[in-house]
Design an enzyme around this catalytic site. Structure first.
Site, PDB file in Angstrom:
ATOM      1  N   SER A   1       7.176  -5.578   7.051  1.00  0.00           N
ATOM      2  CA  SER A   1       6.799  -6.593   8.043  1.00  0.00           C
ATOM      3  C   SER A   1       7.495  -7.933   7.814  1.00  0.00           C
ATOM      4  CB  SER A   1       5.288  -6.760   8.052  1.00  0.00           C
ATOM      5  OG  SER A   1       4.675  -5.519   8.236  1.00  0.00           O
TER       6      SER A   1
ATOM      7  N   ASP B   1       4.899  -3.017  11.957  1.00  0.00           N
ATOM      8  CA  ASP B   1       3.535  -2.466  12.012  1.00  0.00           C
ATOM      9  C   ASP B   1       3.029  -2.211  13.438  1.00  0.00           C
ATOM     10  OD1 ASP B   1       3.357  -5.156  12.407  1.00  0.00           O
ATOM     11  OD2 ASP B   1       1.824  -5.527  10.903  1.00  0.00           O
TER      12      ASP B   1
ATOM     13  N   ARG C   1       0.844  -1.191   0.000  1.00  0.00           N
ATOM     14  CA  ARG C   1       0.000   0.000   0.000  1.00  0.00           C
ATOM     15  C   ARG C   1       0.872   1.231   0.000  1.00  0.00           C
ATOM     16  NH1 ARG C   1      -3.701   0.219   5.039  1.00  0.00           N
ATOM     17  NH2 ARG C   1      -1.808  -0.405   6.080  1.00  0.00           N
TER      18      ARG C   1
HETATM   19 MG    MG Z   1      -2.498  -6.544  10.960  1.00  0.00          MG
END
Ligand code: MG
Ligand code: ADP
Length: 498
Positions: free
Chosen positions: A177, A230, A108
């Site tokens: 991540s 995150d 994203r």
């Molecule tokens: Mg998540």
């Protein structure tokens, strides 16, 4: 009565007796099986018991392991990773910032406009892009070139030219991540790929620099101001709105937590100086383990059959990926040993067929005849003829699994509060300053907490039970959004060199 008539009568009596005997035998057998099912339920419930005493032991174990993980690398199953984030956004940030969130088969890109004090987030735009399959196992250069080009298109489309000069360097928060060894807030070495990626020449490289090189090549004047996990983004986002936020916990498919630690408590990194005196530590708490965790034979089997056996022990007891499968294992053993599903139970032998959202839907079925439970059994597990009595038993199993998970997660949270002196127990940095209790906010993110209301209620209740009502009044558990996007952009703002 003639001889023939007498013979027929005797024959009929014999047949009737035989049928009665068979029926009686079946009833006795079915009662015996039901008793076995009830016994198994009781054993399971006892194995999952989370008395307040047990929870306090887990709280203490969490705090002790946190100390150990901060004392030395490898000192605990808790890795206690330094993030180098020592200033969290507080609402004063101003300007336009970008974020890139790479954590799976999609990535994203985001753009956030911040108004500064009082006006908060003015607007934000997001765009999702799939990553072409061939790039997931190609070269580092191809992968980052692709991302940088996509990012450039996004910047050009979204840029209305109004508030940022064209040639001014733009700042980016990069949520990556995958396991990274962080070296500063804006740099980190990729340790290994997970989740289907195998871009081998990127391993061992600083991923922020790889991205910056690709951005320069693409003609994009942008730098990575923050490279974050995150969970840190979630903490940043919640802190932006509420400065009393001290920790963030995610309970979704997996689970993790991070919190603000005093730098002088981080013994493994002596001499670490930050302007705030604190820094964010990523606990990687999914891997927490303690002999006080109530573990059953079903948990052991789940772990043995998992691809990461002996790893992520806490996660396997509390997160959404696993709860449905623990319940499935209990039901399958009941099917085998107590025959509760007749001959239909094959589907229950399939790992992960009983997903946690289905389990939640059964658990939360409030109809008197458990209609939703029947629908899910029929449609999802191909078990069409399950009696109400057995449906009730299934709901009990779901309740036991979820209650244990939620209460253990609560104990983990109180463990963090204890470590930082916010559990009201006194000590060095107590939750009280000159007698006034301090307000403490914990951000909680993730589908399990956000969408499974029984889980949420059990967790919230247990936090109050452990802390006591008086202390709990000052502890706020706040449902938070995933900060991997906006949270990362806010961190870019907090670490902007502009
Ligand atoms: Mg998540
Ligand atoms: P992720 O953890 O993958 O980033 P989420 O935070 O959205 O994603 O969490 C998704 C997980 O949350 C699912 O895997 C599932 O286990 C759990 N979950 C989602 N919705 C529900 C629900 N209604 N009831 C119970 N669990 C749910």
């Amino acid at each position: 009565m003639g001889k023939v008539g007498f013979g027929v009568a005797v024959g009929c009596a014999v047949v009737t007796c035989a049928i009665a005997a068979v029926l009686l035998g079946r009833r006795v057998q079915s009662r015996r099986k039901w008793r076995r099912a009830v016994e198994m339920l009781q054993e399971f419930e006892e194995g999952c018991a989370t008395s307040i005493g047990r929870l306090r032991q887990v709280v203490d174990a969490m705090a002790v392991e946190m100390h150990a993980g901060l004392a030395s690398d490898g000192g605990s199953k808790l890795r206690m990773l330094l993030t180098f984030v020592d200033n969290l956004p507080d609402g004063n940030e101003k300007g336009t910032y970008y974020a890139l969130d790479l954590g799976g088969t999609n990535f994203r890109v985001l753009r956030v406009q911040l108004g500064g004090r009082g006006s908060m987030i003015l607007s934000h735009q997001v765009k999702h892009h799939p990553i072409p399959q061939e790039l997931m196992s190609g070269t580092s250069e191809d992968l980052f070139d692709f991302i940088a080009r996509t990012l450039k298109q996004f910047v050009e489309q979204e840029d209305d030219g109004s508030e940022q000069k064209v040639d001014e360097k733009k700042e980016l928060g990069f949520t990556f991540s995958f396991p990274v060894r962080q070296m500063s807030v804006s740099s980190g070495i990729l340790v290994k790929w997970t989740k289907g990626f195998s871009v081998e020449d990127a391993v061992g490289k600083d991923v922020a620099r790889c991205l910056e090189e690709a951005m320069t090549k693409a003609g994009l004047n942008m730098q990575v101001a923050a490279l974050v996990d995150d969970i840190v983004g979630t903490l940043a986002l919640c802190h932006y709105y509420d400065k009393d936020t001290v920790a963030a916990v995610v309970i979704g498919t997996g689970t993790n937590a991070c919190y603000v630690e005093r730098t002088d408590a981080i013994i493994k990194c002596q001499g670490l100086l930050t302007s705030s005196g604190g820094t964010v530590v990523n606990m990687e708490w999914g891997n927490f383990w303690s002999s006080h965790l109530p573990r059953t034979s079903y948990d052991i089997a789940l772990d043995d059959e998992s691809p990461n056996s002996n790893d992520q022990g806490f996660e396997k007891m509390i997160s959404g990926m696993y709860l449905g499968d623990i319940a499935r294992r209990v039901l399958y053993r009941m099917a085998q040993e107590a025959d509760i599903f007749g001959d239909d139970a094959y589907n229950l032998s399939i790992q992960f067929i009983f997903r946690t959202p289905l389990m939640a839907a059964m658990h939360e079925d409030e109809s008197p005849d458990l209609r939703e439970v029947r629908r899910i059994l029929t449609e999802n597990l191909l078990l069409p003829h399950v009696s109400l009595k057995v449906r009730r038993l299934i709901v009990r199993v779901c309740d036991i699994v979820t209650r244990r998970a939620a209460r253990l997660a609560a104990a983990g949270i109180v463990g963090i509060l204890k470590k930082i002196g916010r559990d009201g127990s006194g000590g060095v940095a107590s939750g009280r300053t000159k007698g006034t209790p301090r307000r403490t906010v914990v951000a909680i993110e993730g589908g399990l907490y956000a969408h499974y209301s029984m889980f949420r209620e059990y967790l919230n209740e247990a936090v109050v039970e452990i802390l006591g009502e008086e202390v709990a009044q000052n502890v706020v558990l706040r449902v938070s959004e995933d900060g991997s996007g906006i949270g990362a952009a806010l961190l870019a703002a907090a670490y902007s060199s502009n």
